[in-house]
Design a protein around this motif. Structure first.
Motif, PDB file in Angstrom:
ATOM      1  N   UNK A  69       0.946  -1.074   0.128  1.00 41.72           N
ATOM      2  CA  UNK A  69       0.073   0.032   0.008  1.00 41.72           C
ATOM      3  C   UNK A  69       0.954   1.252  -0.005  1.00 41.72           C
ATOM      4  N   UNK A  70       0.794   2.103  -0.901  1.00 38.96           N
ATOM      5  CA  UNK A  70       1.454   3.313  -1.262  1.00 38.96           C
ATOM      6  C   UNK A  70       3.041   2.904  -1.026  1.00 38.96           C
ATOM      7  N   UNK A  71       3.632   3.492  -0.392  1.00 38.86           N
ATOM      8  CA  UNK A  71       5.229   2.713  -0.286  1.00 38.86           C
ATOM      9  C   UNK A  71       5.453   1.819   0.451  1.00 38.86           C
ATOM     10  N   UNK A  72       4.395   1.211   1.441  1.00 44.11           N
ATOM     11  CA  UNK A  72       4.850   0.149   2.434  1.00 44.11           C
ATOM     12  C   UNK A  72       4.552  -1.317   2.008  1.00 44.11           C
ATOM     13  N   UNK A  73       5.161  -2.024   2.696  1.00 37.63           N
ATOM     14  CA  UNK A  73       5.143  -3.579   2.387  1.00 37.63           C
ATOM     15  C   UNK A  73       4.873  -4.289   3.744  1.00 37.63           C
ATOM     16  N   UNK A  74       4.051  -5.195   3.697  1.00 35.23           N
ATOM     17  CA  UNK A  74       3.961  -6.063   5.122  1.00 35.23           C
ATOM     18  C   UNK A  74       3.516  -7.450   4.424  1.00 35.23           C
ATOM     19  N   UNK A  75       3.958  -8.351   5.283  1.00 36.09           N
ATOM     20  CA  UNK A  75       3.963  -9.735   5.084  1.00 36.09           C
ATOM     21  C   UNK A  75       2.329 -10.117   5.208  1.00 36.09           C
ATOM     22  N   UNK A  76       1.690 -10.943   4.735  1.00 35.99           N
ATOM     23  CA  UNK A  76       0.385 -11.315   4.672  1.00 35.99           C
ATOM     24  C   UNK A  76      -0.131 -11.711   6.037  1.00 35.99           C
ATOM     25  N   UNK A  77      -1.330 -11.783   6.345  1.00 33.27           N
ATOM     26  CA  UNK A  77      -1.774 -12.390   7.458  1.00 33.27           C
ATOM     27  C   UNK A  77      -2.649 -13.589   7.058  1.00 33.27           C
ATOM     28  N   UNK A  78      -1.754 -14.789   6.514  1.00 32.36           N
ATOM     29  CA  UNK A  78      -2.363 -15.883   6.192  1.00 32.36           C
ATOM     30  C   UNK A  78      -1.255 -17.124   6.497  1.00 32.36           C
ATOM     31  N   UNK A  79      -1.283 -17.587   7.758  1.00 32.57           N
ATOM     32  CA  UNK A  79      -0.060 -18.530   7.828  1.00 32.57           C
ATOM     33  C   UNK A  79      -0.232 -19.761   6.824  1.00 32.57           C
ATOM     34  N   UNK A  80      -1.343 -20.336   6.424  1.00 34.83           N
ATOM     35  CA  UNK A  80      -1.380 -21.629   5.572  1.00 34.83           C
ATOM     36  C   UNK A  80      -0.631 -21.127   4.218  1.00 34.83           C
ATOM     37  N   UNK A  81      -0.921 -19.923   3.591  1.00 36.70           N
ATOM     38  CA  UNK A  81      -0.343 -19.714   2.530  1.00 36.70           C
ATOM     39  C   UNK A  81       1.167 -19.393   2.704  1.00 36.70           C
ATOM     40  N   UNK A  82       1.476 -18.731   3.606  1.00 35.84           N
ATOM     41  CA  UNK A  82       2.875 -18.570   3.847  1.00 35.84           C
ATOM     42  C   UNK A  82       3.656 -19.833   4.070  1.00 35.84           C
ATOM     43  N   UNK A  83       3.196 -20.741   4.910  1.00 33.66           N
ATOM     44  CA  UNK A  83       3.766 -22.002   5.029  1.00 33.66           C
ATOM     45  C   UNK A  83       3.694 -23.069   3.682  1.00 33.66           C
ATOM     46  N   UNK A  84       3.034 -22.595   2.709  1.00 33.07           N
ATOM     47  CA  UNK A  84       3.254 -23.275   1.364  1.00 33.07           C
ATOM     48  C   UNK A  84       4.145 -22.858   0.760  1.00 33.07           C
ATOM     49  N   UNK A  85       4.914 -21.710   0.925  1.00 32.49           N
ATOM     50  CA  UNK A  85       5.973 -21.150   0.064  1.00 32.49           C
ATOM     51  C   UNK A  85       7.252 -21.978   0.595  1.00 32.49           C
ATOM     52  N   UNK A  86       7.849 -22.504  -0.264  1.00 33.36           N
ATOM     53  CA  UNK A  86       9.153 -23.329   0.117  1.00 33.36           C
ATOM     54  C   UNK A  86      10.051 -22.453   1.051  1.00 33.36           C
ATOM     55  N   UNK A  87      10.545 -21.217   0.628  1.00 41.11           N
ATOM     56  CA  UNK A  87      11.434 -20.702   1.326  1.00 41.11           C
ATOM     57  C   UNK A  87      11.168 -20.260   2.686  1.00 41.11           C
ATOM     58  N   UNK A  88       9.827 -20.190   2.774  1.00 39.38           N
ATOM     59  CA  UNK A  88       9.456 -19.318   4.354  1.00 39.38           C
ATOM     60  C   UNK A  88       9.842 -20.296   5.379  1.00 39.38           C
ATOM     61  N   UNK A  89       9.585 -21.949   5.257  1.00 42.32           N
ATOM     62  CA  UNK A  89      10.181 -22.460   6.400  1.00 42.32           C
ATOM     63  C   UNK A  89      11.499 -22.407   6.645  1.00 42.32           C
ATOM     64  N   UNK A  90      12.436 -22.141   5.769  1.00 42.54           N
ATOM     65  CA  UNK A  90      13.711 -21.971   5.919  1.00 42.54           C
ATOM     66  C   UNK A  90      13.944 -20.682   6.634  1.00 42.54           C
ATOM     67  N   UNK A  91      13.717 -19.708   5.948  1.00 43.14           N
ATOM     68  CA  UNK A  91      13.724 -18.226   6.586  1.00 43.14           C
ATOM     69  C   UNK A  91      13.520 -18.157   7.968  1.00 43.14           C
ATOM     70  N   UNK A  92      12.121 -18.609   8.207  1.00 47.98           N
ATOM     71  CA  UNK A  92      11.451 -18.180   9.589  1.00 47.98           C
ATOM     72  C   UNK A  92      12.296 -19.237  10.625  1.00 47.98           C
ATOM     73  N   UNK A  93      12.783 -20.470  10.100  1.00 45.12           N
ATOM     74  CA  UNK A  93      13.666 -21.106  11.107  1.00 45.12           C
ATOM     75  C   UNK A  93      15.028 -20.302  11.491  1.00 45.12           C
ATOM     76  N   UNK A  94      15.428 -19.453  10.596  1.00 45.70           N
ATOM     77  CA  UNK A  94      16.735 -18.849  10.883  1.00 45.70           C
ATOM     78  C   UNK A  94      16.196 -17.569  11.660  1.00 45.70           C
ATOM     79  N   UNK A  95      15.234 -16.969  11.416  1.00 47.71           N
ATOM     80  CA  UNK A  95      14.734 -15.846  12.169  1.00 47.71           C
ATOM     81  C   UNK A  95      14.397 -16.327  13.520  1.00 47.71           C
ATOM     82  N   UNK A  96      13.640 -17.522  13.740  1.00 45.37           N
ATOM     83  CA  UNK A  96      13.357 -18.105  15.010  1.00 45.37           C
ATOM     84  C   UNK A  96      14.666 -18.073  15.884  1.00 45.37           C
TER      85      UNK A  96
END
Length: 121
Positions: A69-96
């Motif tokens: 929106x405008x100049x701002x970016x945010x992650x979606x609020x849909x855990x199921x959709x995020x978890x379906x993205x193959x890179x999400x699990x790897x990225x969140x594991x490192x951030x966790x």
């Protein structure tokens, strides 16, 4: 992007090198899911090239993983959709590992009972 010493010691070189720019951007946004950021701030806070961040954000938006929106970016609020993205699990594991795993029960305990007025617009 910096990582803490514990993550550095525990992760293999392959695990640290395998995180792509989109994974790093998505992981950053997921770790800060309660905020929206301008692309330049994402680039600055992840130590990534601003052009690479802009490209990654556009691709993540095409996949329906981030909102813009405008100049701002945010992650979606849909855990199921995020978890379906193959890179999400790897990225969140490192951030966790860096920030600690989210306690969803504690989050729900402090979440507002009503939606924010801007969500009703």
């Amino acid at each position: 992007m910096s990582i803490d010493r514990e993550t550095f010691d525990a992760a293999s070189e392959g695990e640290l090198a395998d995180l792509s720019t989109p994974e790093r951007v998505l992981g950053f946004l997921a770790a800060h899911a309660d905020r929206a950021f301008e692309a330049s701030e994402i680039a600055s806070r992840t130590d990534l090239d601003p052009g690479a961040v802009s490209t990654a954000l556009s691709r993540l938006k095409e996949r329906g993983l981030v909102e813009h929106k405008a100049t701002y970016w945010a992650v979606i609020d849909d855990p199921d959709r995020l978890e379906s993205y193959s890179g999400y699990e790897h990225a969140t594991a490192l951030f966790d590992d860096q920030l600690g795993e989210e306690d969803s029960d504690a989050w729900r305990e402090h979440a507002p009972d009503e939606s924010h007025p801007t969500e009703n617009a």
